[in-house]
Design a protein around this motif. Structure first.
Motif, PDB file in Angstrom:
ATOM      1  N   TYR A  63       0.825  -1.209   0.000  1.00  0.00           N
ATOM      2  CA  TYR A  63       0.000   0.000   0.000  1.00  0.00           C
ATOM      3  C   TYR A  63       0.861   1.263   0.000  1.00  0.00           C
ATOM      4  CZ  TYR A  63      -3.490   3.446   1.359  1.00  0.00           C
ATOM      5  OH  TYR A  63      -4.303   4.558   1.392  1.00  0.00           O
ATOM      6  N   TYR A  64       1.948   1.239   0.775  1.00  0.00           N
ATOM      7  CA  TYR A  64       2.815   2.418   0.887  1.00  0.00           C
ATOM      8  C   TYR A  64       3.991   2.373  -0.102  1.00  0.00           C
ATOM      9  CZ  TYR A  64       0.303   4.119   4.949  1.00  0.00           C
ATOM     10  OH  TYR A  64      -0.677   4.594   5.784  1.00  0.00           O
ATOM     11  N   ASP A  65       3.920   1.442  -1.057  1.00  0.00           N
ATOM     12  CA  ASP A  65       4.898   1.391  -2.146  1.00  0.00           C
ATOM     13  C   ASP A  65       6.326   1.222  -1.634  1.00  0.00           C
ATOM     14  OD1 ASP A  65       5.440   1.342  -4.851  1.00  0.00           O
ATOM     15  OD2 ASP A  65       5.880   3.489  -4.942  1.00  0.00           O
ATOM     16  N   VAL A  66       6.508   0.272  -0.711  1.00  0.00           N
ATOM     17  CA  VAL A  66       7.830  -0.070  -0.202  1.00  0.00           C
ATOM     18  C   VAL A  66       8.327  -1.279  -0.990  1.00  0.00           C
ATOM     19  CG1 VAL A  66       9.167  -0.749   1.829  1.00  0.00           C
ATOM     20  CG2 VAL A  66       7.205   0.771   2.090  1.00  0.00           C
ATOM     21  N   ASP A  67       9.569  -1.255  -1.421  1.00  0.00           N
ATOM     22  CA  ASP A  67      10.151  -2.337  -2.229  1.00  0.00           C
ATOM     23  C   ASP A  67      10.231  -3.622  -1.410  1.00  0.00           C
ATOM     24  OD1 ASP A  67      11.581  -4.026  -3.830  1.00  0.00           O
ATOM     25  OD2 ASP A  67      13.291  -2.681  -4.103  1.00  0.00           O
ATOM     26  N   GLU A  68       9.292  -4.541  -1.693  1.00  0.00           N
ATOM     27  CA  GLU A  68       9.206  -5.774  -0.914  1.00  0.00           C
ATOM     28  C   GLU A  68      10.375  -6.716  -1.162  1.00  0.00           C
ATOM     29  OE1 GLU A  68       5.820  -8.839   0.063  1.00  0.00           O
ATOM     30  OE2 GLU A  68       4.982  -7.072  -0.928  1.00  0.00           O
ATOM     31  N   SER A  69      11.088  -6.521  -2.259  1.00  0.00           N
ATOM     32  CA  SER A  69      12.227  -7.413  -2.544  1.00  0.00           C
ATOM     33  C   SER A  69      13.348  -7.218  -1.521  1.00  0.00           C
ATOM     34  CB  SER A  69      12.756  -7.175  -3.962  1.00  0.00           C
ATOM     35  OG  SER A  69      13.379  -5.908  -4.045  1.00  0.00           O
ATOM     36  N   ARG A  70      13.328  -6.100  -0.819  1.00  0.00           N
ATOM     37  CA  ARG A  70      14.341  -5.833   0.216  1.00  0.00           C
ATOM     38  C   ARG A  70      13.891  -6.295   1.598  1.00  0.00           C
ATOM     39  NH1 ARG A  70      15.592   0.431  -1.335  1.00  0.00           N
ATOM     40  NH2 ARG A  70      16.033   0.071  -3.516  1.00  0.00           N
TER      41      ARG A  70
END
Length: 192
Positions: A63-70
């Motif tokens: 939702y908050y556009d945080v890079d989930e790959s990290r």
């Protein structure tokens, strides 16, 4: 190593090893501050969740556009609550939120396994204290803060100031390098 902070009122940068306490009302909207902390100037981050499940953490990051790959997520709730869980490379579980040693060991393992700029978000100390007790939680928090310092990482730890008595809040506050005090109206006071 210096880390950028993009949270209103905080210093522009802080050195590795810095720990920040996010004091908030029990109904406070902490997600914005938490995700701003995680998505800035970060190679890898760990979310230790004692309040929500890994699925809910993933939804927040998306939702908050945080890079989930990290991201790496440590879910302390799902096993105890009997929820189905799917382990993956970046989602891990401990048996219960009062399993303090396993939580501390996982934080240590994350910090040892990753290079670069590392952040840890701990949501929340209040929930951990509910399950494990305030004194054991204080000790576990100290151990995690020592790990952050040893590995040149930074951390943001949530604590609801309405739930604990003033002495307990002061005991936790004394452990941290900085305090972000989030109010009901979403304004913040910052002390570093």
């Amino acid at each position: 190593m210096e880390y950028s902070l993009e949270i209103d009122g905080t210093p522009e940068t802080v050195p590795g090893g810095t720990s920040v306490l996010l004091l908030h009302p029990s109904t406070g909207e902490t997600d914005r501050i938490d995700t701003d902390f995680l998505k800035t100037d970060t190679d890898s981050f760990l979310v230790v969740s004692t309040r929500t499940t890994a699925r809910e953490v993933r939804q927040k990051l998306e939702y908050y556009d945080v890079d989930e790959s990290r991201a790496e997520i440590l879910d302390t709730l799902s096993i105890e609550r009997g929820y189905s869980r799917r382990s993956s490379a970046n989602v891990h579980y401990v048996s219960a939120p009062d399993n303090l040693d396993a939580i501390v060991e996982h934080v240590e393992g994350f910090l040892e396994a990753h290079d670069g700029k590392l952040r840890v978000s701990f949501d929340s100390i209040t929930e951990l204290a509910y399950y494990a007790g305030e004194e054991p939680t204080l000790e576990a928090t100290k151990r995690i803060l020592e790990l952050l310092e040893a590995h040149d990482a930074v951390g943001l730890f949530h604590l609801s100031d309405e739930v604990h008595d003033e002495r307990v809040v002061d005991d936790f506050r004394a452990l941290f390098d900085g305090v972000i005090d989030l109010h009901e109206d979403d304004t913040v006071d910052v002390e570093f």
